[in-house]
Design a protein around this motif. Structure first.
Motif, short mmCIF file in Angstrom:
data_model
loop_
_atom_site.label_atom_id
_atom_site.label_comp_id
_atom_site.label_asym_id
_atom_site.label_seq_id
_atom_site.Cartn_x
_atom_site.Cartn_y
_atom_site.Cartn_z
N MET A 1 74.00 7.43 69.86
CA MET A 1 73.99 5.77 69.80
C MET A 1 72.61 5.66 68.98
N CYS A 2 71.60 6.27 69.02
CA CYS A 2 70.61 6.15 68.04
C CYS A 2 70.54 7.56 67.32
N SER A 3 71.07 7.47 65.98
CA SER A 3 70.91 8.45 65.11
C SER A 3 69.68 8.73 64.74
N ARG A 9 64.93 14.66 71.35
CA ARG A 9 66.10 14.82 72.25
C ARG A 9 65.62 15.76 73.37
N PRO A 12 69.98 16.48 77.42
CA PRO A 12 70.93 15.52 77.60
C PRO A 12 71.59 15.15 78.70
N GLY A 13 71.60 14.03 79.18
CA GLY A 13 72.19 13.62 80.31
C GLY A 13 71.14 13.37 81.45
N ARG A 15 67.86 12.62 80.78
CA ARG A 15 67.04 11.71 80.65
C ARG A 15 67.35 10.18 80.96
N SER A 17 68.25 6.51 80.56
CA SER A 17 68.84 5.66 79.58
C SER A 17 68.08 4.94 78.77
N SER A 367 73.96 -1.75 69.90
CA SER A 367 73.88 -0.90 68.87
C SER A 367 72.94 -1.21 67.62
N GLN A 370 70.24 0.97 66.70
CA GLN A 370 70.55 1.94 65.78
C GLN A 370 69.54 1.96 64.54
N GLY B 294 76.22 13.90 77.21
CA GLY B 294 76.03 13.91 75.77
C GLY B 294 74.64 12.89 75.73
N THR B 295 74.24 12.14 74.66
CA THR B 295 73.12 11.22 74.28
C THR B 295 73.66 9.83 73.86
N GLY B 296 74.90 9.62 73.98
CA GLY B 296 75.41 8.45 73.43
C GLY B 296 75.49 8.32 71.82
N GLU B 297 75.92 9.62 71.26
CA GLU B 297 75.98 9.58 69.81
C GLU B 297 77.69 9.43 69.68
N ILE B 298 77.89 8.55 68.64
CA ILE B 298 79.05 8.06 68.24
C ILE B 298 79.26 8.49 66.71
N SER B 304 77.87 8.54 61.03
CA SER B 304 77.49 7.92 62.17
C SER B 304 77.95 6.79 62.21
N LEU B 305 78.09 5.84 63.48
CA LEU B 305 78.82 4.72 63.63
C LEU B 305 78.33 3.76 62.89
N LEU B 306 77.09 3.66 62.60
CA LEU B 306 76.45 2.47 61.78
C LEU B 306 76.94 2.59 60.05
N ARG B 315 81.36 -2.77 65.53
CA ARG B 315 80.46 -1.88 66.13
C ARG B 315 80.64 -2.26 67.83
N VAL B 319 81.66 -0.11 70.93
CA VAL B 319 80.55 0.12 71.86
C VAL B 319 81.27 -0.56 73.23
N MET B 328 76.94 4.44 78.25
CA MET B 328 76.69 4.50 77.05
C MET B 328 75.70 5.74 76.41
N SER B 329 74.89 6.02 77.39
CA SER B 329 74.07 7.08 76.99
C SER B 329 74.25 8.60 77.58
#
Lengths: 371, 401, 230
Positions: A1-3, A9, A12-13, A15, A17, A367, A370, B294-298, B304-306, B315, B319, B328-329
């Motif tokens: 979600m945060c690129s 990092r 994963p999973g 941490r 949220s 989002s 981001q 995962g870490t919530g990456e889309i 990337s989503l953005l 978006r 989401v 989400m994460s």
């Protein structure tokens, strides 16, 4: 979600949220633990310990060195929050470190900030400009390289050299900006011109004329303003080392110097001039060569300073093109990433503090994070 | 006589149920008189002075010819049915032999499976696919003889064309009146209804089913009237007294929650659970892969989503399912999408994502997702332009002359 | 017609189960796309906290797909969504959303400036910085309570005051505010003007509120004919 930056990092999973961290951030804010701010407002002292924290730029400094370097939104927020704060981030601290360590008897080092759209290149540049300003450097700042390519109001054939184009109004504007930014320093340095500049049959600047007078002439006789800018830049870069004043040449969107303008060619209306044909750009390009010393050149490589069809990638070699890259070779590239999670959280805490985030339901991470 | 019969019928249609019995007798009597009496006075001509008896006999002959024809048709239908049934039985045995099963214990379900195997079809409408069913289920049922040898119809409402339908309407109306009467009595005694009739989980039969039940094809308008009347009956405070009657005309709906089968999670080499799903919205097709741990990456089409969806509206759409289930994460999403525009692509990804997420959550959450409208394929498409108009709805400039 | 819709419905239901198949690009029917049995979705998490009652028809009937503005995210507000829809021109909802977002941002900037530059804590108490609160307040202040209807009696057309339904109130308030926001010079941006109008309306001033007051005056002037409603 945060690129975001990869190094942040954890497993994963496992941490927390971002939402949970954010909720905690709100709670901690309510308990008045302001972990997003630092009281260290001198950029010279900013190190990696301050990364992710906001420092407040004193109003006089903001007005002097950051009048044009930041985004429109930042100015509006600064006005609304009644303070101007920047986040201390790694690209800026890295650059400041290099500037502190550099050997200034050697030819100027070129630094290039590059990164994706909106990652914080201009802001980092502004931060470094603040540092240089407080350290007593003379600052030459081109706020937006593509400005001369796209938004010039008046284009005249060059007085000095046929085939080139002058932009008198823009040149005058830039000189006013330069003068205002370095007012006290210029009066203190009292640079005197070391070459003779002949403007026309009757007017010229003799050797020993104060630089201030030359600039005054340029502003009065706008027709010659572009050439005056060239003269000023030449004097500054030749006298920086002998006179012992450091010069920072900061260009935001330096790659614009090698792209095309929207000014049509006189003879062939289907073609457009290259940026190199503009005398102002020509003078700035000379400034960013490493044939002078006692200074630094910092440029931002921004894909949006290019033409529309040259914005595929944000990497320097692509954005600058062959010519630009060779002009700036060698240089030190500095990558500016998007906000890491820690930085995003800090930013959110700052917004809560300044009451920017109003929605009582904003405990849920969206989002928007981001950016 | 015919005229009076017609008048009687008209009045029969308009009078109330309680008066109907008297109408009925009037109608019956007039019809009876038509059958038994001689021709109408208008039939008499100066030249012919037919005898009462011979004319009546002629008429009876004509009617019995119609009856004969009807009987013939009924007979040939019966013969046809027996033939069909015999063929069906033989066909069933052949099919069983083809499939290598025991012909004697070959049932309808086995036949269906065999046909599906031997004659696979991709047609959407299941009724259009090859079928082999018992003739009694396939061939529409016919009513038994509706009038006697003398041509006199048995049902008093025969001449309405839909006797069973109108009889049902009359019955229902009678019940409604009775309930109203009952309510009045209860109100006079200051008594309220004991219970309420709950109709949740059921729906009125559609016109086809009702038609099958009544052996008549019911036109749309009449069916609407039927539904209105039944709604009025069901809405009455004392409708629970007629529950059995009402339930005959309702079909039960299955609980939607248990309808769909949710595929189990698949596991990749690195131990991460994942699920893939496809989605369509307008002209966009999306394929989504959701991964655990995962870490919530889309990522959409590798970006990337953005970058792929600069608009906040798109978006938020994408989401939405993740935020709804609260993962989400925890989950990573990889999507590929092609076709359509921004909002269509976002919608396609949302649907595919919701479908894939079903495997990661429990049944209760799946039901919640269904209620939120995440698991329904959005059927809306671009409406076509019509001839004589500028667009789908927009008309050309109206000119008075 | 009904048959076509049913078939399309079945077609769509099959799609998620079947492999990639050809889908019609256009819809031929003019009537409603969803069959009447489909119910509106409940997409807010707070509405779904309790499990469904046995007799709730949502249990037995299929649910329509959520539209592209309906989410369970914190940024969803039903009134704002309606406002965006009314502001949408020629299907360009993206632009309408952008206008509304920028308008709210402007409101925040204006109010925060006042807030942070306020001298005393007391002054700060009275400054509302939440654009949503201001928006809701503006809408409430612009809602008319009565409107007029033309009724013909004895050959004469009278303007009769009648009460207003909630949906119509909302619609009128929003259209007045939008008209006030778009009634501007060319070089002023809609989101600047609209922010200004919303702030005014929240204070019971400005063009939107004036429209409501004019309508109320008209109703007051014609109150003698109120009984013509029946």
């Amino acid at each position: 979600m945060c690129s975001a930056a990869r190094e942040d990092r954890a497993t994963p999973g496992t941490r927390e949220s971002l939402a949970q961290q954010f909720s905690k951030a709100i709670d901690s804010h309510h308990q008045r633990r302001q972990i997003f701010r630092t009281t260290e407002n001198d950029p010279a002292n900013h190190t990696e310990h301050h990364e992710g924290m906001f420092y407040t730029v004193p109003p006089e400094h903001f007005h002097q060195w950051m009048r044009k370097g930041l985004t429109v939104n930042m100015y509006r927020m600064a006005n609304a929050f009644n303070e101007s704060s920047l986040m201390v981030r790694r690209p800026a601290t890295e650059l400041i470190g290099y500037l502190q360590m550099a050997e200034y008897t050697m030819p100027v080092i070129r630094y290039l900030l590059y990164g994706e759209y909106g990652s914080g290149k201009s802001t980092s540049l502004a931060h470094v400009m603040h540092y240089c300003g407080t350290q007593g450097w003379l600052i030459l700042h081109v706020p937006w390289g593509a400005f001369f390519n796209r938004y010039s109001r008046d284009v005249q054939p060059s007085v000095y050299r046929p085939g080139r184009l002058d932009q008198p109004l823009e040149a005058a504007e830039w000189m006013t900006y330069f003068r205002q930014m370095n007012e006290s320093l210029l009066t203190q340095l009292n640079i005197k011109v070391q070459h003779k500049y002949v403007w026309n049959k009757r007017e010229s600047a003799e050797v020993g004329t104060p630089l201030a007078e030359v600039m005054e002439f340029g502003l009065a006789r706008v027709k010659y303003a572009a050439d005056v800018v060239g003269a000023v830049l030449k004097e500054i870069r030749l006298q920086a080392a002998p006179q012992g004043f450091k010069v920072l040449m900061a260009v935001d969107g330096v790659n614009a110097f090698w792209s095309t303008t929207n000014i049509k060619v006189e003879d062939d209306r289907t073609k457009r001039h290259n940026a190199g044909n503009l005398s102002l750009v020509h003078h700035f390009k000379k400034m960013i060569r490493s044939d002078w010393s006692n200074g630094a050149v910092i440029g931002t490589v921004d894909a949006y300073a290019n033409d529309e069809d040259q914005r595929e990638s944000y990497l320097p070699r692509y954005v600058l093109g062959k010519e630009g890259f060779e002009w700036l070779d060698p240089h030190i590239p500095i990558y500016v990433p998007n906000y890491s999670e820690k930085e995003a959280l800090s930013c959110l805490q700052y917004y809560i503090d300044r009451k920017w985030l109003q929605n009582p339901k904003c405990k849920v991470a969206l989002s928007r994070l981001q950016k | 006589m015919m005229h009076s019969a017609r008048c009687a019928l008209k009045s029969a249609a308009s009078c109330s149920y309680s008066q109907l019995s008297t109408c009925r007798t009037r109608v019956c009597r007039s019809l009876a008189s038509v059958a038994s009496d001689g021709p109408a006075k208008s039939d008499a001509t100066p030249k012919q002075t037919p005898q009462v008896g011979s004319a009546g006999h002629e008429r009876a002959e004509k009617i019995s010819k119609a009856m004969k024809a009807y009987l013939q048709r009924a007979q040939s239908h019966d013969k046809f049915m027996t033939n069909e049934i015999a063929e069906y039985e033989i066909g069933k045995r052949h099919l069983a032999n083809i499939m290598g099963e025991d012909p004697d214990s070959f049932r309808q379900e086995d036949i269906d499976k065999a046909i599906e195997y031997l004659l696979p079809s991709g047609l959407f409408d299941r009724k259009a696919r090859p079928q082999m069913k018992h003739p009694s289920q396939v061939i529409p049922k016919r009513k038994a003889a509706e009038f006697g040898v003398d041509g006199r119809p048995f049902h008093f409402l025969f001449y309405t064309g839909l006797p069973n339908y109108y009889q049902l309407m009359h019955e229902t109306n009678l019940k409604l009146e009775a309930l109203k009467h009952h309510e009045d009595k209860m109100l006079a005694r200051d008594v309220s209804p004991e219970t309420v009739l709950h109709l949740a989980g059921s729906q009125w039969l559609d016109s086809e089913k009702l038609g099958d039940m009544l052996r008549e094809k019911i036109p749309e308008r009449d069916f609407t009237q039927f539904v209105k009347l039944m709604d009025r009956l069901a809405a009455h405070p004392y409708s629970y007294l007629e529950k059995d009657f009402i339930m005959v005309y309702r079909r039960f709906l299955k609980s939607q929650a248990m309808l769909q089968e949710i595929p189990p999670l698949m596991y990749a080499d690195d131990g991460r659970a994942y699920m893939e799903a496809e989605g369509i919205r307008k002209r966009a097709h999306a394929k989504v892969k959701v991964m655990d741990k995962g870490t919530g990456e889309i990522n959409v089409n590798g970006r990337s989503l953005l970058r792929s969806f600069p608009t906040i509206l798109d978006r938020e759409q994408i989401v939405f399912p993740l935020q709804f289930v609260g993962k989400m994460s925890e989950l990573d999403v990889e999507a590929t999408v092609e076709g359509g525009g921004n909002s269509g692509q976002a919608g396609a990804i949302r649907f595919a994502l919701s479908s894939a997420l079903q495997s990661f959550v429990d049944r209760q959450m799946v039901e919640k997702m269904r209620l939120a409208g995440l698991l329904t394929q959005d059927p809306r498409r671009l409406e076509r332009q019509k001839p004589g108009q500028a667009g789908a709805r927009k008309k050309f400039t109206w000119k008075k002359r | 017609m009904a048959g076509a819709v049913e078939q399309l419905g079945k077609c769509m239901r099959c799609m998620s189960v079947c492999k990639r198949t050809w889908t019609p690009a256009f819809i031929q029917t003019r009537t409603a796309i969803y069959q009447p049995i489909y119910l509106e979705p409940t997409f807010r998490k707070e509405d779904l906290q309790q499990p469904l009652d046995e007799l709730d028809k949502r249990k037995y009937q299929p649910i329509k797909a959520a539209t592209n503005e309906q989410t369970s995210l914190a940024s969803y507000d039903a009134v704002v969504a309606k406002f965006i829809r009314i502001l949408t021109k020629e299907g360009n909802k993206k632009r309408a959303r952008k206008i509304v977002d920028k308008t709210f941002e402007n409101i925040k900037l204006i109010q925060l400036e006042k807030y942070h530059k306020a001298a005393t804590e007391e002054e700060r108490q009275y400054i509302e910085c939440d654009p949503l609160t201001i928006f809701h307040q503006a809408i409430t202040n612009c809602k008319p309570l009565l409107t007029t209807q033309k009724v013909k009696r004895g050959g004469v057309m009278y303007t009769v005051p009648i009460p207003v339904k909630p949906n119509y109130q909302m619609y009128k308030a929003m259209t007045w505010l939008i008209d006030a926001g778009t009634d501007k010079e060319r070089d002023i941006r809609v989101w600047d003007k609209l922010a200004y109008e919303l702030l005014n309306a929240a204070q019971n001033e400005g063009k939107g509120v004036r429209k409501k007051q004019e309508l109320h005056k008209l109703c007051e002037a014609n109150r003698a004919y109120a009984h013509f409603r029946w």
